[in-house]
Design a protein around this motif. Sequence first.
Motif, short mmCIF file in Angstrom:
data_model
loop_
_atom_site.label_atom_id
_atom_site.label_comp_id
_atom_site.label_asym_id
_atom_site.label_seq_id
_atom_site.Cartn_x
_atom_site.Cartn_y
_atom_site.Cartn_z
N HIS A 334 26.09 33.17 49.11
CA HIS A 334 27.10 32.46 48.31
C HIS A 334 28.13 33.45 47.76
CE1 HIS A 334 28.83 29.39 45.76
NE2 HIS A 334 28.66 30.18 44.69
N ARG A 335 27.66 34.58 47.22
CA ARG A 335 28.58 35.60 46.70
C ARG A 335 29.45 36.18 47.83
NH1 ARG A 335 24.03 36.93 43.42
NH2 ARG A 335 23.33 38.48 44.95
N GLU A 336 28.85 36.35 49.01
CA GLU A 336 29.60 36.86 50.16
C GLU A 336 30.74 35.93 50.53
OE1 GLU A 336 28.83 38.17 54.83
OE2 GLU A 336 27.28 37.10 53.69
N ASN A 337 30.47 34.61 50.56
CA ASN A 337 31.51 33.64 50.91
C ASN A 337 32.64 33.63 49.88
OD1 ASN A 337 30.21 32.80 53.27
ND2 ASN A 337 28.95 31.29 52.17
N ASN A 338 32.26 33.74 48.61
CA ASN A 338 33.29 33.77 47.56
C ASN A 338 34.18 35.00 47.70
OD1 ASN A 338 32.49 31.39 46.35
ND2 ASN A 338 31.07 32.40 44.92
N ILE A 339 33.59 36.12 48.02
CA ILE A 339 34.37 37.35 48.18
C ILE A 339 35.31 37.23 49.38
CG2 ILE A 339 34.20 39.83 48.71
CD1 ILE A 339 31.49 39.77 47.20
N LYS A 340 34.81 36.67 50.48
CA LYS A 340 35.66 36.49 51.66
C LYS A 340 36.84 35.57 51.36
CE LYS A 340 32.15 37.38 55.19
NZ LYS A 340 31.33 36.79 56.29
N LYS A 341 36.60 34.50 50.57
CA LYS A 341 37.67 33.59 50.18
C LYS A 341 38.72 34.32 49.35
CE LYS A 341 34.98 29.31 50.21
NZ LYS A 341 34.40 28.23 49.36
N GLN A 342 38.26 35.16 48.44
CA GLN A 342 39.21 35.93 47.62
C GLN A 342 40.07 36.85 48.48
OE1 GLN A 342 37.54 37.77 44.03
NE2 GLN A 342 35.79 36.38 44.17
N ILE A 343 39.45 37.47 49.48
CA ILE A 343 40.19 38.36 50.37
C ILE A 343 41.24 37.57 51.17
CG2 ILE A 343 40.01 39.88 52.38
CD1 ILE A 343 37.24 40.71 51.31
N LYS A 344 40.87 36.38 51.63
CA LYS A 344 41.82 35.52 52.37
C LYS A 344 42.99 35.11 51.49
CE LYS A 344 38.63 33.61 55.82
NZ LYS A 344 37.96 32.35 56.30
N ASN A 345 42.67 34.76 50.26
CA ASN A 345 43.74 34.34 49.32
C ASN A 345 44.72 35.49 49.08
OD1 ASN A 345 42.77 31.75 49.01
ND2 ASN A 345 41.43 32.30 47.29
N ILE A 346 44.20 36.70 48.99
CA ILE A 346 45.07 37.87 48.78
C ILE A 346 45.97 38.08 49.99
CG2 ILE A 346 45.07 40.40 48.54
CD1 ILE A 346 42.52 40.10 46.87
N ASP A 347 45.40 37.90 51.21
CA ASP A 347 46.18 38.09 52.44
C ASP A 347 47.28 37.03 52.60
OD1 ASP A 347 44.69 40.31 53.13
OD2 ASP A 347 43.23 39.17 54.33
N LYS A 348 47.06 35.80 52.05
CA LYS A 348 48.05 34.75 52.16
C LYS A 348 49.29 35.03 51.32
CE LYS A 348 44.84 31.00 53.28
NZ LYS A 348 44.23 29.72 52.78
N HIS A 349 49.08 35.60 50.16
CA HIS A 349 50.20 35.80 49.24
C HIS A 349 50.89 37.14 49.49
CE1 HIS A 349 47.69 32.78 47.21
NE2 HIS A 349 48.85 32.34 46.69
#
Length: 349
Positions: A334-349
């Motif tokens: 669960h923590r791994e998925n949250n971290i990956k989502k945060q990384i994707k959000n950073i790449d989008k902006h």
Amino acid sequence: MKMLLASVFTAQNLTEGSREGLPYWIFWFLLCIIILLLSFIFLRNKDMRRRLDSFFSGIKKNLIKIRLHSILKRENMKQENFILEIGQKCWEESIEISTGEAVLSKLASMEEILSAKRSEQKEREKKIQDLKKTLEKVQKKHDINQAQLETDKNAINQRLIKISEKENAISLQIIQHQKSREATVKKMNDTNKKVYELNNSKDLSAEKTNAEKEESTKKIKCLAKDIKEIDQAIDEQIKKKTKLEKEAEKQKDKKSEYIQQIKSINEKNKHETRRFHKEIKEWEKTRHKVTVKILEIDKNKKPLYQNLGRLVNDKRIDHKELAILYSKIDRSYHRENNIKKQIKNIDKH
């Protein structure tokens, strides 16, 4: 400009070498004014401010991504450790899994080899400890024997010292007797000389001469008796000294024997110690080889435990010993998925 500044600061005392240029503090003052002007110009330029904000924002995003990737890496390591624990627990608890027969078979074979190697390691360790204990006993026995021989040798040294003292005392007595004998012989010679003079003297009467001769003869006899007694005393002292010299030679021979025995047992102990150390070293080498093999087998077991752990985690076999580990690994996922989502959000902006 130079003339203007020189006229403004005429009150300042300048050294001879510095009158040709500006003072240092004026240079820094002007530099500060220039920096302030550039800053003012920069703040009024919106495009330049946007570029700067974009530059620092990019740096901030990269730093955040680096930190998130580091956290992600730690989570992956935790997951691998949890998988490893699941596999080890499955093997320890003999949990059956249909798809893991090959892995279980390899682990069983490796465990059998490992058990034999551990027994072999214990045997070698016991042999090393037994040799060390034996060496310690040999060394202790040698120390006791050497100490006893040293004690006996020291006792002989003490006896030799006493014999030497007695010999010195006897030598002194002999010297005293010889001096006494020399004095007595001198007296006898003087008395004989007196008798000779009396025989040739014409001044004394015959009666007086006979009386003195008789007295001198008695004195000579007494002196001769004294010389004889002195000679006897000297002979006795010489006999005592000769006896002591023989005893001293005997003690010296014994001392030599003890020295030889000490040397012999030291050589023997040195040889025995070297032999034990060599044998211990050989056993330590074989023990090291077995230990290396055990470590190698343990290392090779780790990927098998991980494979078994993945199989068990995929099947989610119901077992009370594994429930806690399932919970831990799920939280990590669960923590791994949250971290990956945060990384994707950073790449989008």
